[in-house]
Enzyme design. Structure first.
Site, mmCIF file in Angstrom:
data_model
loop_
_atom_site.group_PDB
_atom_site.id
_atom_site.type_symbol
_atom_site.label_atom_id
_atom_site.label_comp_id
_atom_site.label_asym_id
_atom_site.label_seq_id
_atom_site.Cartn_x
_atom_site.Cartn_y
_atom_site.Cartn_z
ATOM 1 N N TYR A 253 0.860 -1.195 0.000
ATOM 2 C CA TYR A 253 0.000 0.000 0.000
ATOM 3 C C TYR A 253 0.895 1.243 0.000
ATOM 4 O O TYR A 253 1.968 1.253 0.610
ATOM 5 C CB TYR A 253 -0.916 -0.040 1.236
ATOM 6 C CG TYR A 253 -1.884 1.114 1.327
ATOM 7 C CD1 TYR A 253 -2.684 1.465 0.238
ATOM 8 C CD2 TYR A 253 -2.011 1.851 2.507
ATOM 9 C CE1 TYR A 253 -3.569 2.529 0.314
ATOM 10 C CE2 TYR A 253 -2.902 2.912 2.601
ATOM 11 C CZ TYR A 253 -3.670 3.242 1.488
ATOM 12 O OH TYR A 253 -4.549 4.302 1.568
ATOM 13 N N TYR A 263 -3.151 5.354 8.933
ATOM 14 C CA TYR A 263 -2.634 4.014 8.659
ATOM 15 C C TYR A 263 -1.436 3.814 9.578
ATOM 16 O O TYR A 263 -0.289 3.921 9.172
ATOM 17 C CB TYR A 263 -2.253 3.906 7.182
ATOM 18 C CG TYR A 263 -2.021 2.499 6.671
ATOM 19 C CD1 TYR A 263 -3.098 1.642 6.431
ATOM 20 C CD2 TYR A 263 -0.742 2.023 6.395
ATOM 21 C CE1 TYR A 263 -2.901 0.362 5.934
ATOM 22 C CE2 TYR A 263 -0.532 0.744 5.901
ATOM 23 C CZ TYR A 263 -1.613 -0.075 5.676
ATOM 24 O OH TYR A 263 -1.418 -1.344 5.180
HETATM 25 N N1 NAD Z 1 -8.016 -3.159 1.141
HETATM 26 C C1 NAD Z 1 -7.172 -2.216 0.783
HETATM 27 O O1 NAD Z 1 -7.552 -1.043 0.631
HETATM 28 C C2 NAD Z 1 -5.736 -2.561 0.525
HETATM 29 C C3 NAD Z 1 -4.931 -1.648 -0.189
HETATM 30 C C4 NAD Z 1 -3.604 -1.991 -0.446
HETATM 31 C C5 NAD Z 1 -3.098 -3.199 0.007
HETATM 32 N N2 NAD Z 1 -3.909 -4.066 0.709
HETATM 33 C C6 NAD Z 1 -3.325 -5.330 1.173
HETATM 34 O O2 NAD Z 1 -4.001 -6.423 0.582
HETATM 35 C C7 NAD Z 1 -3.758 -7.574 1.395
HETATM 36 C C8 NAD Z 1 -5.085 -8.289 1.614
HETATM 37 O O3 NAD Z 1 -5.915 -7.485 2.427
HETATM 38 P P1 NAD Z 1 -7.422 -7.116 2.086
HETATM 39 O O4 NAD Z 1 -7.576 -5.650 2.280
HETATM 40 O O5 NAD Z 1 -7.806 -7.715 0.800
HETATM 41 O O6 NAD Z 1 -8.233 -7.740 3.303
HETATM 42 P P2 NAD Z 1 -8.675 -9.216 3.675
HETATM 43 O O7 NAD Z 1 -9.382 -9.089 4.968
HETATM 44 O O8 NAD Z 1 -9.396 -9.876 2.552
HETATM 45 O O9 NAD Z 1 -7.294 -9.994 3.811
HETATM 46 C C9 NAD Z 1 -6.480 -10.006 4.944
HETATM 47 C C10 NAD Z 1 -6.358 -11.463 5.323
HETATM 48 O O10 NAD Z 1 -5.290 -11.636 6.236
HETATM 49 C C11 NAD Z 1 -5.629 -12.717 7.048
HETATM 50 N N3 NAD Z 1 -4.718 -12.758 8.189
HETATM 51 C C12 NAD Z 1 -4.538 -11.829 9.161
HETATM 52 N N4 NAD Z 1 -3.583 -12.254 10.014
HETATM 53 C C13 NAD Z 1 -3.152 -13.461 9.568
HETATM 54 C C14 NAD Z 1 -2.192 -14.412 10.028
HETATM 55 N N5 NAD Z 1 -1.482 -14.194 11.126
HETATM 56 N N6 NAD Z 1 -2.018 -15.550 9.315
HETATM 57 C C15 NAD Z 1 -2.738 -15.787 8.202
HETATM 58 N N7 NAD Z 1 -3.657 -14.940 7.725
HETATM 59 C C16 NAD Z 1 -3.868 -13.780 8.405
HETATM 60 C C17 NAD Z 1 -7.081 -12.422 7.402
HETATM 61 O O11 NAD Z 1 -7.752 -13.556 7.912
HETATM 62 C C18 NAD Z 1 -7.599 -12.013 6.027
HETATM 63 O O12 NAD Z 1 -8.078 -13.139 5.322
HETATM 64 C C19 NAD Z 1 -3.093 -7.079 2.668
HETATM 65 O O13 NAD Z 1 -1.709 -7.253 2.571
HETATM 66 C C20 NAD Z 1 -3.432 -5.591 2.655
HETATM 67 O O14 NAD Z 1 -2.546 -4.818 3.397
HETATM 68 C C21 NAD Z 1 -5.209 -3.761 0.956
#
Ligand code: NAD
Length: 374
Positions: A253, A263
């Site tokens: 991000y 954040y």
């Molecule tokens: N949503 C956004 O706006 C955004 C923007 C940029 C990057 N991201 C990144 O995308 C990635 C996915 O996130 P998302 O936003 O799609 O949300 P999401 O909730 O779909 O995914 C996060 C996942 O991480 C899992 N998780 C948390 N701790 C864990 C652990 N210890 N072991 C295994 N799994 C674990 C959760 O159960 C969840 O399924 C992350 O790295 C997030 O930082 C998200």
């Protein structure tokens, strides 16, 4: 490109017949032989039936042949992941980037394995079994994404010796076993031998709502452990079972390189570490196992994790108002980029941070700032 052109993200209505059409067209085949080729393709009954009537193409076959020809020329470069196996860590519902990536990889033909955080496993598996995700499992060709196996995973623990007693005793972990990173990699090896694609789509920062200045050491280290080191650990343990030419992708991000107030809790630091590690690991895994390592810097999406931070709707609105491309960012756009990065089409891309954010990262001015309207 040849016969493989039918695969993947392309929707091919007449999929089974196209490779033969292409081969024949390539060799300037006669209509009768073209007709025969159409007739011999399995899985397309009307080709078989009508072709047996004689050497000339029926109207249906002509239409079909034209459609197949136009599709084959319109298809261009395919993202073909047939025969590849992907392990996607961080899928626990159908809202996040992990799910969208799984779908794109599946649409391109890859076999899908997922790693689901242990406390979320039960509800995810139950929802999957009960068909709650069936609508969002739909792929472009109308079929449903198949998840071959769901593995319990907690990516903050590398091996059983690391698991503290309170976690062992926690009832949310009680029904699952072999969920540390090392054990998951071993189980995948026992089940399938090898994988080709590793996706890290997980993050956690217990103090994400705290400004960095008010973040505890424990909170900061927890964010880095769950959101950055977890990728190193996954790659460390999966690399020995990754086929050469394979690819890994993580999600980052923009807060890693620009200040995004809100954040917090060390999450911005964790993403900065993840991006730096992407470059170093690209070198190490490239030399060691011919594996590519890239990260996608994604724009804001209203996933479960993002909603927990508290201001995701505002970030989506901000992006809409200020990004060069004024449109909603779809999780599928990140999924499709991941499919490209995992494919041989991206065979020279490694160590890169790829922005999939409607271009928001390039802006130096907030167009919707009240200052500009005065
Ligand atoms: N949503 C956004 O706006 C955004 C923007 C940029 C990057 N991201 C990144 O995308 C990635 C996915 O996130 P998302 O936003 O799609 O949300 P999401 O909730 O779909 O995914 C996060 C996942 O991480 C899992 N998780 C948390 N701790 C864990 C652990 N210890 N072991 C295994 N799994 C674990 C959760 O159960 C969840 O399924 C992350 O790295 C997030 O930082 C998200």
């Amino acid at each position: 490109m040849g016969a493989s052109v039918t695969a993947g993200l392309q929707m091919a209505v007449a999929r089974p017949c196209i490779p033969a059409c292409q081969r024949l067209l390539g060799s300037r085949a006669s209509l009768p032989s073209f007709s025969r080729a159409l007739s011999t393709q399995s899985g397309f009954a009307s080709c078989r039936n009508t072709a047996s009537a004689g050497p000339f193409l029926s109207l249906h076959q002509k239409r079909f042949a034209v459609r197949a020809m136009s599709q084959s020329s319109a298809q261009g470069l395919p993202i073909d992941l047939r025969g590849k196996r992907a392990f996607i860590a961080g899928v626990a519902d159908d809202n996040g980037y992990g799910w969208a990536i799984a779908k794109s990889l599946a649409a391109a033909g890859a076999e899908i394995l997922v790693g689901t955080w242990v406390p979320a496993l039960n509800i995810f598996e139950t929802s999957l079994r009960r068909g709650k995700f069936d609508e969002s499992r739909k792929l472009p060709d109308g079929s449903l994404m198949e998840i071959t196996k769901v593995y319990p995973l907690d990516a903050v623990f590398d091996s059983p010796e690391d698991v503290p007693d309170d976690v062992k005793a926690n009832k949310r972990y009680a029904g699952s076993s072999n969920w540390t990173v090392k054990e998951v990699a071993e189980t995948v090896k026992n089940d399938f031998g090898t994988i080709d694609i590793l996706v890290h789509s997980l993050a956690n920062g217990p103090e994400v709502k705290n400004p960095l200045l008010e973040t505890s050491r424990k909170g900061y280290l927890a964010a880095v452990s769950a959101s950055s080191y977890s990728f190193i650990s996954l790659l460390q343990h999966f690399l020995p079972i990754m086929n050469p030419g394979g690819a890994t992708i993580s999600l980052t991000y923009i807060a890693s390189e620009r200040t995004i107030p809100g954040y917090g809790g060390g999450m911005s630091s964790a993403k900065a570490a993840l991006e730096s590690d992407t470059r170093v690991l690209a070198y190490e895994a490239g030399r060691k196992g011919k594996i590519r390592v890239n990260t996608i810097s994604a724009g804001p999406l209203g996933s479960r994790a993002a909603k927990a931070i508290g201001f995701i709707e505002k970030m989506i609105e901000y992006s809409y108002g200020n990004a060069p491309l004024q449109k909603e960012l779809l999780a599928d756009e990140v999924g499709n980029t991941a499919a490209f990065l995992a494919s041989p089409l991206a065979s020279a891309i490694t160590g890169s941070t790829i922005y999939v954010d409607n271009g928001l990262n390039t802006m130096g001015l907030a167009l919707d700032s009240p200052t500009l309207s005065t």
